[in-house]
Design a protein around this motif. Structure first.
Motif, short mmCIF file in Angstrom:
data_model
loop_
_atom_site.label_atom_id
_atom_site.label_comp_id
_atom_site.label_asym_id
_atom_site.label_seq_id
_atom_site.Cartn_x
_atom_site.Cartn_y
_atom_site.Cartn_z
N ASP A 1 -3.73 4.84 -3.04
CA ASP A 1 -3.80 5.33 -1.56
C ASP A 1 -1.98 5.33 -1.17
O ASP A 1 -1.46 4.37 -0.92
CB ASP A 1 -4.49 4.27 -0.55
CG ASP A 1 -4.76 4.96 0.65
OD1 ASP A 1 -5.82 5.43 0.95
OD2 ASP A 1 -3.66 5.00 1.45
N GLU A 2 -1.77 6.64 -0.66
CA GLU A 2 -0.32 6.76 -0.18
C GLU A 2 0.04 6.36 1.04
O GLU A 2 0.98 5.41 1.08
CB GLU A 2 -0.10 8.40 -0.01
CG GLU A 2 -0.49 9.09 -1.32
CD GLU A 2 0.28 8.52 -2.56
OE1 GLU A 2 1.66 8.32 -2.45
OE2 GLU A 2 -0.17 8.77 -3.76
N ARG A 3 -0.97 6.24 1.95
CA ARG A 3 -0.85 5.29 3.19
C ARG A 3 -0.46 3.82 3.11
O ARG A 3 0.11 3.29 3.67
CB ARG A 3 -1.82 5.83 4.34
CG ARG A 3 -1.73 7.14 4.85
CD ARG A 3 -2.47 7.62 5.88
NE ARG A 3 -3.89 7.27 5.77
CZ ARG A 3 -4.82 7.23 6.55
NH1 ARG A 3 -4.56 7.42 7.95
NH2 ARG A 3 -6.09 7.00 6.28
N ALA A 4 -1.45 3.46 2.31
CA ALA A 4 -1.28 2.03 1.97
C ALA A 4 -0.09 1.58 1.43
O ALA A 4 0.52 0.64 1.79
CB ALA A 4 -2.51 1.56 0.96
N LYS A 5 0.47 2.36 0.53
CA LYS A 5 1.60 2.20 -0.23
C LYS A 5 2.96 2.43 1.04
O LYS A 5 3.82 1.47 0.90
CB LYS A 5 2.03 3.08 -1.42
CG LYS A 5 1.28 2.74 -2.69
CD LYS A 5 1.56 3.47 -3.86
CE LYS A 5 0.98 5.04 -3.81
NZ LYS A 5 1.17 5.49 -5.49
N ALA A 6 2.70 3.32 1.76
CA ALA A 6 3.65 3.48 2.76
C ALA A 6 3.90 2.18 3.69
O ALA A 6 4.72 1.75 4.04
CB ALA A 6 3.43 4.78 3.64
N ARG A 7 2.60 1.82 4.15
CA ARG A 7 2.54 0.52 4.77
C ARG A 7 3.33 -0.79 4.29
O ARG A 7 3.88 -1.29 4.63
CB ARG A 7 1.00 0.10 4.85
CG ARG A 7 0.52 -0.62 6.21
CD ARG A 7 0.43 -0.24 7.55
NE ARG A 7 -0.17 -1.07 8.33
CZ ARG A 7 -1.56 -1.34 8.69
NH1 ARG A 7 -2.33 -0.82 7.74
NH2 ARG A 7 -2.02 -2.30 9.52
N VAL A 8 2.93 -0.77 2.80
CA VAL A 8 3.72 -2.06 2.18
C VAL A 8 4.92 -1.86 2.21
O VAL A 8 5.72 -2.76 2.09
CB VAL A 8 2.74 -1.91 0.74
CG1 VAL A 8 3.71 -3.35 -0.14
CG2 VAL A 8 1.53 -2.27 0.69
N ALA A 9 5.54 -0.63 1.99
CA ALA A 9 6.92 -0.18 1.96
C ALA A 9 7.53 -0.64 3.10
O ALA A 9 8.78 -1.39 3.19
CB ALA A 9 6.99 1.39 1.71
N GLU A 10 6.67 -0.54 4.26
CA GLU A 10 7.39 -1.06 5.59
C GLU A 10 7.53 -2.46 5.64
O GLU A 10 8.44 -3.12 6.24
CB GLU A 10 6.63 -0.64 6.64
CG GLU A 10 6.50 0.81 7.13
CD GLU A 10 5.36 1.42 8.12
OE1 GLU A 10 4.85 0.37 8.67
OE2 GLU A 10 5.12 2.65 8.07
#
Lengths: 220, 220
Positions: free
Chosen positions: B158-167
């Protein structure tokens, strides 16, 4: 020095050419004495190169390089012959890629064993040194393709054999400070299993011209 | 934000403390509601921390972190309960170390599967992101312990989940440029299998405070 390079694929040809360039005599070995790729390679490098069977190449080399496909390595080395490997440094640059697997490929041995260990067990009188299997063939012989400091790893049971391989790596252009001795041949599990990460990084980078640098607070 | 951190070992405690330090509310989950390590941790961090069962911690968290031992992770997540994980980002920092293996340990799953994939398959409604499993707990939350640029990897569907983790990683101190998205959750095989090399580097370095930097001619 005389080298026997087993394997006529890209890795074998790149390594063999670089060794000739450095002034060594190199015999490229393959399954049959008249392998077209090996003959073409030998013709292309002039007087420093010759081709023959695995056994002829191994007999010729004072140092032998296993650059065959991992799945074929044990058989190729059997064809080379234990007596032709005995007492010699055997540099194993292969990875045990399972040819029946898809993309990205999986390994045919890992975790509780490694191809490096299998080779050492099968040929106990050879001094096996796993090296260079963590980088693309171009980077193996020309580490300057990747900028700055980055590492290459050695695994093997014989200290003098590893020192000999380190000298060859330095001739290839590796900085002595970037050569990391991981320990005995069982540590080849570490570098062989790294292939799983290397393959994903290759997909992300879009090039095989990359490597890793181990960064730590202490120098070295 | 509210986090549920599953696991009371060193990794769980270090991550949970850092999240509280960053102003988040954190529930540390364990097998039993009166786990001494979890209660002691909650008392030590003051108002931002609490402790409870795996299910209570997972229900509390908007984001859930799996910091249990790899061999126990699937069971711990079952105890957390699929409904408490559904629709949430599940950060999996574990490695599938086989507790029955010697030293250095081997993996209980690798090569053709990974713990990250097993977790995603078992909890299809969670958004599993494998991350941070390539570094020591101290480095996870304080990448500045290792000098200069070095990388952390993300695997997830999930791209949004990865973006959230990156934050979250950036809040921990990671440079956004050093966060490498490897692709879907199958790429967790790469970072989990890297443990075999990490363990040997740890032995050579004599410290867990190291990491790797991917070096390539192209920036990034």
């Amino acid at each position: 020095m005389r080298f026997g390079v087993l394997g006529t694929g890209r890795v074998g040809r790149v390594l063999a050419s670089r060794l000739v360039e450095l002034g060594h005599e190199v015999a490229m070995g393959s399954r049959s004495a008249d392998n077209p790729a090996a003959k073409e390679w030998a013709a292309s490098v002039g007087g420093g190169g010759r081709s023959g069977t695995f056994a002829e190449a191994a007999a010729f080399g004072e140092v032998v390089v296993n650059a065959t496909a991992g799945a074929a390595s044990l058989q190729a080395l059997q064809m080379a012959g234990a007596p032709n490997l005995a007492g010699k440094v055997l540099i194993d640059v292969s990875n045990p890629i399972d040819p029946a697997s898809g993309l990205p490929p999986t390994l045919s041995v890992c975790n509780t064993d490694s191809l490096g260990e299998q080779i050492q067990r099968t040929f106990p009188d050879a001094m096996v040194v796993k090296a260079l299997n963590t980088v693309n063939a171009d980077v193996m012989v020309n580490p300057g393709l990747v900028p700055g400091s980055h590492n290459v790893f050695l695994s093997g049971n014989d200290e003098r054999a590893k020192a000999r391989v380190a000298e060859i790596l330095v001739d290839f252009g590796w900085d002595p400070a970037d050569i990391v001795d991981l320990g005995d041949i069982t540590t080849a599990r570490g570098t062989e299993m790294y292939l799983a990460l290397w393959l994903r990084l290759w997909a992300v980078k879009g090039t095989g011209h990359f490597n890793i640098r181990v960064v730590s607070p202490q120098p070295g």
